[in-house]
Motif scaffolding. Structure first.
Motif, short mmCIF file in Angstrom:
data_model
loop_
_atom_site.label_atom_id
_atom_site.label_comp_id
_atom_site.label_asym_id
_atom_site.label_seq_id
_atom_site.Cartn_x
_atom_site.Cartn_y
_atom_site.Cartn_z
N ARG A 30 -10.62 -21.49 28.29
CA ARG A 30 -10.16 -22.36 27.20
C ARG A 30 -9.48 -21.57 26.09
NH1 ARG A 30 -15.36 -26.14 25.80
NH2 ARG A 30 -15.86 -26.78 27.92
N ILE A 31 -9.72 -20.27 26.07
CA ILE A 31 -9.19 -19.45 24.98
C ILE A 31 -7.78 -18.99 25.29
CG2 ILE A 31 -9.53 -17.35 23.63
CD1 ILE A 31 -12.47 -17.52 24.19
N LYS A 32 -6.89 -19.22 24.38
CA LYS A 32 -5.52 -18.73 24.53
C LYS A 32 -5.23 -17.79 23.37
CE LYS A 32 -4.30 -22.37 27.38
NZ LYS A 32 -4.70 -22.01 28.74
N ILE A 33 -4.69 -16.65 23.69
CA ILE A 33 -4.40 -15.66 22.66
C ILE A 33 -2.90 -15.61 22.43
CG2 ILE A 33 -4.69 -13.26 21.98
CD1 ILE A 33 -7.34 -14.46 22.56
N ALA A 34 -2.49 -15.77 21.19
CA ALA A 34 -1.07 -15.60 20.87
C ALA A 34 -0.94 -14.40 19.95
CB ALA A 34 -0.51 -16.85 20.21
N ILE A 35 -0.37 -13.34 20.47
CA ILE A 35 -0.22 -12.13 19.67
C ILE A 35 1.22 -12.00 19.24
CG2 ILE A 35 -0.27 -9.61 19.75
CD1 ILE A 35 -2.61 -9.95 21.74
N ASN A 36 1.44 -11.86 17.95
CA ASN A 36 2.81 -11.66 17.51
C ASN A 36 3.06 -10.20 17.18
OD1 ASN A 36 1.20 -12.63 14.98
ND2 ASN A 36 2.94 -11.46 14.17
N GLN A 37 4.18 -9.70 17.64
CA GLN A 37 4.54 -8.32 17.34
C GLN A 37 4.98 -8.21 15.88
OE1 GLN A 37 4.13 -5.62 19.35
NE2 GLN A 37 3.11 -7.06 20.73
N PHE A 38 5.11 -6.99 15.43
CA PHE A 38 5.35 -6.77 14.01
C PHE A 38 6.77 -7.13 13.55
CE2 PHE A 38 1.61 -3.90 13.17
CZ PHE A 38 0.97 -4.92 12.51
N VAL A 39 6.87 -7.21 12.26
CA VAL A 39 8.15 -7.53 11.64
C VAL A 39 8.66 -6.29 10.92
CG1 VAL A 39 9.31 -8.99 9.95
CG2 VAL A 39 7.33 -9.87 11.19
N THR A 40 9.88 -5.93 11.17
CA THR A 40 10.49 -4.94 10.30
C THR A 40 11.58 -5.67 9.52
OG1 THR A 40 11.94 -4.32 12.11
CG2 THR A 40 10.07 -2.90 11.71
N THR A 41 11.56 -5.47 8.23
CA THR A 41 12.59 -6.11 7.43
C THR A 41 13.68 -5.09 7.14
OG1 THR A 41 11.09 -5.65 5.61
CG2 THR A 41 11.35 -7.93 6.26
N THR A 42 14.90 -5.53 7.26
CA THR A 42 15.98 -4.64 6.91
C THR A 42 16.74 -5.23 5.73
OG1 THR A 42 17.44 -5.71 8.51
CG2 THR A 42 16.30 -3.77 9.26
N VAL A 43 16.90 -4.40 4.73
CA VAL A 43 17.70 -4.76 3.57
C VAL A 43 18.77 -3.69 3.43
CG1 VAL A 43 17.70 -5.21 1.11
CG2 VAL A 43 15.68 -5.77 2.46
N ASP A 44 20.01 -4.12 3.47
CA ASP A 44 21.12 -3.16 3.42
C ASP A 44 20.96 -2.08 4.49
OD1 ASP A 44 22.09 -4.54 1.24
OD2 ASP A 44 20.97 -3.30 -0.17
N GLY A 45 20.52 -2.50 5.66
CA GLY A 45 20.40 -1.56 6.77
C GLY A 45 19.16 -0.68 6.70
N GLN A 46 18.42 -0.73 5.58
CA GLN A 46 17.23 0.10 5.45
C GLN A 46 16.00 -0.67 5.89
OE1 GLN A 46 16.56 1.82 1.56
NE2 GLN A 46 16.96 3.80 2.51
N THR A 47 15.14 -0.03 6.67
CA THR A 47 13.93 -0.71 7.11
C THR A 47 12.78 -0.42 6.15
OG1 THR A 47 13.50 1.16 8.56
CG2 THR A 47 14.47 -0.78 9.56
#
Length: 552
Positions: free
Chosen positions: A356-373
């Motif tokens: 009954r258990i479902k796991i939803a794992i989300n990978q990380f977010v990298t934000t880029t501003v002006d090409g910089q992470t």
RNA sequence: GUGCCCGUAGCUCAAUGGAUAGAGCAUCAGCCUUCUAAGCUGAGGGUUACUGGUUCGAGUCCAGUCGGGCGCACCA
């Protein structure tokens, strides 16, 4: 549409007298020239029945009986596919269904209510929400929305712990900043929380108590103030994204003794011990996961006597079972990837139906501003804050960007792109389609007195036969199937992709087919088609939590 | 070292084991005296990281190699 095709195909296969152990799969070919739907059943069963796939396919076709005016053409193609072409009338009748069902289109009416729980965010109140948490929050919220359309009664839960070591450190961090406010020079340890919000909380306390707390070594007041302020800010941030929870489950609940005087934690230990999975050494109590083939045992009770996070985690999941949820969805970030296998193993040992258990794992977010992470870390205080992102790009773009990529992909959040008020920004493409339809309907009312509620004229839709109209109609018909797929793989990203195609098909139709200027009946039919499109866009937007502007 | 995720067009990403691997952006060429051009039509762009294997059929499944991300506490 699976329910439409499968019984007919099953019957036909039975009539040909071949083995049907293989599951019949209906798929949509990537290319429309291979039909609207297709099945590979002849290919799958040919070998075991020692038949030529194409001949077998033809045999099956000979026994297919569909209701009149539904399937216009059936053919054998390629190595042995059976391809189905829907009749235009059937497609347009489905569009009538959209108008008839309205907000309920795409929803499943349950015979028996099934209960589901979706746990998401679940951040302990040690600091403001980061962008990474935001992705999980939106993902969880959308999954909960999808479940609701599929007949589930959904509980949205937030699990938190305000007692552990991290909270002690939080309290201590605030106390140190408070001492600074009182003019003392302090040394701030590397292990402590360095964010500016700690200073704000400390100043808040200083303004209230002045220097009265300097001598006290009790950090309780610092911890409690911090928790209250931080939790309030977390809820406020979530609210900005329309993320809500029905239930906040404090880990503390698991420490309360039941009628027999046992806590949930004790019951878990006892049950695991009975099954031979508990060991005591180095002064601690261990879950003997090495017996399950893992490299190390896992601590359940520390030598200090306190439970580690793992023990209440197991207890928490037992509570989900005891609350009778038939589907249990856990949403969390990739940093917690190692957490759930132990919990699942323990629950299996204790006899729970872990299917009954479902796991939803989300990978990380990298934000880029002006090409910089940018990179995040709550403790170092250089976190990229969810609130800042919402300030920057708005709630609609924040939500859509978080889920427009598969949860498994490492999301690259381009802040500049999300900020753009132009066509490069996918949010606007979707919303523009909706606004355009609204404008069209306003104009139609003005020019022709079109009344959208005249259901007695819905049958006019059947006059529509051009490729652009049929393509749009077919997409509308496909909406319920798409939601089911989206639920099966716990992936709202499907919905984003679908709505993008729907918007695209509408724009093409709008471009190619004159609407208000068309002959009266055709005009009405096309307005109904537009109306149905707007309905599905709205239903989809509601699931994604994106607003549907009437004009732009 | 080890567990999980990822590697696909210049960039960001799709593709329940199916047919000629698709979108958006970017580039180039067209379409507004006509319902919102925040739109539409068309063109170019690929050895799906690599090597084997399973299968009628592999971007997808299996094994290995290389590269990137995240974990691997008596923190949560």
């Amino acid at each position: 549409m699976h329910d439409f095709f499968i019984p007919v195909i099953e019957t036909a296969i039975r009539l040909t007298g071949i083995d049907t152990s293989k599951q019949i799969i209906i798929e949509q070919p990537s290319d429309k020239k291979f039909g609207d739907f297709s099945t590979n059943i002849a290919l799958l069963t040919a070998k075991e029945n020692r038949k030529n796939p194409r001949e077998l396919a033809q045999e099956i076709i000979n026994h297919l009986i569909f209701p009149p005016d539904t399937v216009a053409k059936i053919e054998v193609a390629g190595p042995g596919f059976i391809n189905f072409y829907l009749s235009p009338v059937f497609i347009m009748k489905s569009v009538e269904q959209v108008l008839h069902d309205g907000d309920s289109y795409g929803k499943v009416n349950p015979g028996i209510t099934k209960k589901a729980i979706v746990e998401y965010v679940s951040a302990n109140p040690t600091g403001p929400l980061t962008i990474g948490r935001g992705r999980g929050g939106v993902l969880g919220d959308c999954i909960a929305n999808i479940l609701e359309t599929q007949g589930y009664e959904v509980t949205r839960e937030y699990y938190f712990n305000d007692a552990g070591r991290q909270m002690q450190i939080l309290g201590e961090s605030v106390r140190l900043r408070y001492l600074e406010c009182c003019g003392q020079t302090i040394e701030f340890p590397d292990t402590h929380y360095k964010g500016d919000y700690i200073r704000d909380i400390a100043e808040n306390i200083y303004n209230k108590y002045s220097a009265a707390l300097v001598e006290s070594s009790d950090i309780q007041i610092f911890k409690n103030s911090a928790e209250e302020i931080i939790f309030t800010s977390i809820k406020k941030t979530l609210d900005r994204l329309s993320i809500r929870h029905d239930s906040f489950f404090n880990e503390h609940t698991l420490y309360k003794p039941d009628e027999a005087g046992l806590t949930t934690n004790q019951r878990v230990i006892d049950a695991l011990r009975k099954n031979g999975f508990i060991g005591e050494y180095d002064g601690a109590t261990w879950f003997l996961t090495t017996k399950l083939g893992q490299e190390k045992d896992k601590v359940l009770i520390k030598s200090s006597g306190e439970p580690s996070y793992r023990l209440p985690d197991i207890g928490y999941h037992i509570s989900k079972f005891e609350r009778n949820f038939s589907m249990i969805v856990n949403v969390f970030g990739a940093d917690h990837i190692d957490e759930y296998p132990d919990v699942i193993e323990a629950l299996k040992i204790l006899g729970y139906d872990t299917g009954r258990i479902k796991i939803a794992i989300n990978q990380f977010v990298t934000t880029t501003v002006d090409g910089q992470t940018l990179k995040m870390s709550t403790r170092k205080g250089n976190a990229d804050l969810l609130d800042d992102l919402i300030d920057d790009v708005g709630a609609d773009a924040t939500r859509l960007f978080f889920i427009m990529r598969s949860k498994d992909s490492h999301l690259n959040f381009d802040v500049e792109l999300a900020k753009k008020q132009s066509k490069d920004n996918p949010v606007f493409y979707l919303q523009y389609a909706h606004a355009r339809i609204c404008s069209l309907l306003r104009m139609a009312l003005q020019e022709t007195g079109f009344d959208p509620s005249l259901s007695s004229e819905h049958h006019l839709l059947q006059l529509l036969t051009t490729p652009a109209e049929l393509q749009l109609g077919f997409a509308l018909l496909d909406y319920p199937d798409m939601i089911k797929t989206s639920l099966r793989i716990l992936e709202p990203q499907k919905m984003v992709e679908y709505l993008h195609s729907l918007a695209e098909y509408f724009h093409r139709f709008y471009q190619e087919c004159p609407i208000i200027k068309a002959e009266a009946d055709i005009c009405k039919a096309r307005l109904f088609l537009s109306l149905a499109t707007r309905q599905v866009l709205r239903n989809g937007f509601r699931i994604l939590g994106v607003s549907a502007p009437e004009s732009m």
